[in-house]
Design a protein around this motif. Structure first.
Motif, short mmCIF file in Angstrom:
data_model
loop_
_atom_site.label_atom_id
_atom_site.label_comp_id
_atom_site.label_asym_id
_atom_site.label_seq_id
_atom_site.Cartn_x
_atom_site.Cartn_y
_atom_site.Cartn_z
N LEU A 39 49.84 29.94 24.16
CA LEU A 39 48.88 30.56 23.24
C LEU A 39 48.30 29.54 22.27
N GLY A 40 49.17 28.72 21.69
CA GLY A 40 48.70 27.73 20.73
C GLY A 40 47.71 26.75 21.34
N LYS A 41 48.00 26.30 22.56
CA LYS A 41 47.11 25.36 23.23
C LYS A 41 45.75 25.99 23.49
N GLU A 42 45.73 27.23 23.95
CA GLU A 42 44.47 27.91 24.23
C GLU A 42 43.68 28.16 22.95
N MET A 43 44.37 28.62 21.89
CA MET A 43 43.68 28.94 20.65
C MET A 43 43.10 27.69 20.00
N TYR A 44 43.90 26.65 19.88
CA TYR A 44 43.41 25.44 19.23
C TYR A 44 42.36 24.73 20.07
N LEU B 231 40.05 26.37 21.79
CA LEU B 231 38.83 27.10 21.47
C LEU B 231 38.31 26.74 20.08
N LEU B 232 39.22 26.39 19.18
CA LEU B 232 38.83 26.01 17.82
C LEU B 232 38.35 24.56 17.75
N GLY B 233 38.57 23.81 18.84
CA GLY B 233 38.18 22.41 18.85
C GLY B 233 39.09 21.52 18.02
N ILE B 234 40.36 21.94 17.87
CA ILE B 234 41.32 21.15 17.11
C ILE B 234 42.26 20.44 18.08
N PRO B 235 42.17 19.12 18.16
CA PRO B 235 43.01 18.39 19.11
C PRO B 235 44.47 18.35 18.66
N LYS B 236 45.37 18.22 19.61
CA LYS B 236 46.79 18.12 19.31
C LYS B 236 47.04 16.90 18.43
N GLY B 237 47.81 17.11 17.37
CA GLY B 237 48.13 16.02 16.46
C GLY B 237 47.22 15.90 15.25
N ASP B 238 46.15 16.69 15.22
CA ASP B 238 45.24 16.65 14.06
C ASP B 238 45.84 17.53 12.96
N GLN B 239 46.66 16.94 12.13
CA GLN B 239 47.40 17.71 11.13
C GLN B 239 46.51 18.30 10.05
N GLU B 240 45.48 17.59 9.65
CA GLU B 240 44.58 18.11 8.62
C GLU B 240 43.83 19.34 9.10
N ALA B 241 43.30 19.28 10.32
CA ALA B 241 42.58 20.43 10.86
C ALA B 241 43.53 21.60 11.09
N ASN C 86 37.41 34.02 19.17
CA ASN C 86 37.55 35.46 19.39
C ASN C 86 37.45 35.85 20.86
N THR C 87 37.22 34.89 21.72
CA THR C 87 37.21 35.17 23.16
C THR C 87 38.61 35.07 23.76
N LEU C 88 39.55 34.60 22.97
CA LEU C 88 40.90 34.40 23.47
C LEU C 88 41.57 35.73 23.80
N ILE C 89 42.02 35.84 25.02
CA ILE C 89 42.82 36.99 25.45
C ILE C 89 44.15 36.44 25.94
N SER C 90 45.20 36.66 25.20
CA SER C 90 46.49 36.07 25.55
C SER C 90 47.04 36.68 26.83
N GLU C 91 47.71 35.85 27.60
CA GLU C 91 48.23 36.29 28.90
C GLU C 91 49.40 37.25 28.72
N ARG C 92 49.63 38.05 29.73
CA ARG C 92 50.77 38.97 29.75
C ARG C 92 51.59 38.73 31.00
N GLU C 93 52.89 38.86 30.87
CA GLU C 93 53.79 38.66 31.99
C GLU C 93 53.66 39.81 32.98
N PRO C 94 53.86 39.54 34.27
CA PRO C 94 53.86 40.62 35.26
C PRO C 94 55.09 41.51 35.08
N LEU C 95 54.99 42.74 35.55
CA LEU C 95 56.10 43.68 35.40
C LEU C 95 57.40 43.12 35.94
N SER C 96 57.32 42.36 37.02
CA SER C 96 58.53 41.84 37.64
C SER C 96 59.32 40.92 36.71
N ASN C 97 58.67 40.41 35.64
CA ASN C 97 59.35 39.51 34.71
C ASN C 97 60.05 40.23 33.57
#
Length: 226
Positions: free
Chosen positions: A98-103, A105-115, A208-219
């Motif tokens: 979720l964090g990777k997808e959200m950031y 979309l926000l254009g915030i690269p990994k490690g950019d602590q200020e952003a 706001n286009t982010l739709i977080s994934e859901r696990e399949p019933l089998s999980n």
């Protein structure tokens, strides 16, 4: 709106329009949400609604306190009640996805602590939503009542969606709780459970286009039928 449609269309919104939400609509929403079930009808929730000048005062005070904490001059950056400090799989994977997808979309690269710091701060501005909700619970209630307030939260979010409103539940409001309690006159006999942003989504914002994934019933479902 059919309840199934409200469930499918509800998502966590992190960019809101400034359009005001009428007081009558808020009262209607919270009245229907009060029909949420609770064990032995305890109804353990208390909802603090902040809007207009009251919202702005809370945002200004918490944001100032947050900056002071960062500079080493203010305490209480963590939850008032115990929370897990470590997570295991598969929960870590889900959180990081979720964090990777959200950031992304926000254009915030990994490690950019200020952003990242600025984006985290958006929680305490209710993501610009005109209405903030702070949910509290009496400290002497048992764990089952925490389940009840979770049901209430879901009911609020679905009822909001059915009325054309959008929401984002926010655990971040567990932090800096001394300022929030002081500003809203919340007694020390209550915990701040979480906050919630409420208003109308900015549909053109990529986050706001982010739709977080859901696990399949089998999980997560085990049928016992033999």
């Amino acid at each position: 709106m059919h309840v199934d449609d409200a469930i499918r269309e509800r998502r966590s919104i992190r960019a809101f329009k400034s359009d005001p939400v009428p007081r009558a609509l808020l009262e209607d929403l919270l009245e229907i949400a009060s029909r949420a079930p609770s064990g032995t009808n305890v109804q353990p929730w208390h909802v603090h609604v902040v809007m207009d000048a009251a919202r702005d005062r809370l945002v200004d005070r918490v944001m100032a306190h947050r900056e002071a904490h960062r500079a080493g001059g203010a305490p209480d950056a963590s939850s008032e009640y115990p929370r897990a400090t470590k997570r295991k799989e598969p929960y870590v994977r889900r959180m990081r996805t979720l964090g990777k997808e959200m950031y992304g979309l926000l254009g915030i690269p990994k490690g950019d602590q200020e952003a990242s710091w600025r984006q985290w701060g958006r929680n305490y501005e209710f993501f610009s939503a005109p209405v903030g909700l702070i949910f509290t619970i009496d400290k002497d209630l048992e764990y089952n009542s925490w389940l009840d307030i979770g049901i209430m939260l879901q009911t609020v979010m679905l009822a909001a969606k059915a009325r054309g409103l959008d929401t984002c539940a926010q655990g971040a409001w567990n932090n800096f709780w001394t300022i929030t309690k002081d500003e809203l006159n919340i007694p020390d006999t209550e915990y701040i459970v979480c906050g919630m942003s409420l208003g109308y989504a900015k549909e053109d914002e990529p986050v706001n286009t982010l739709i977080s994934e859901r696990e399949p019933l089998s999980n997560f479902v085990t049928f016992h039928d033999g």
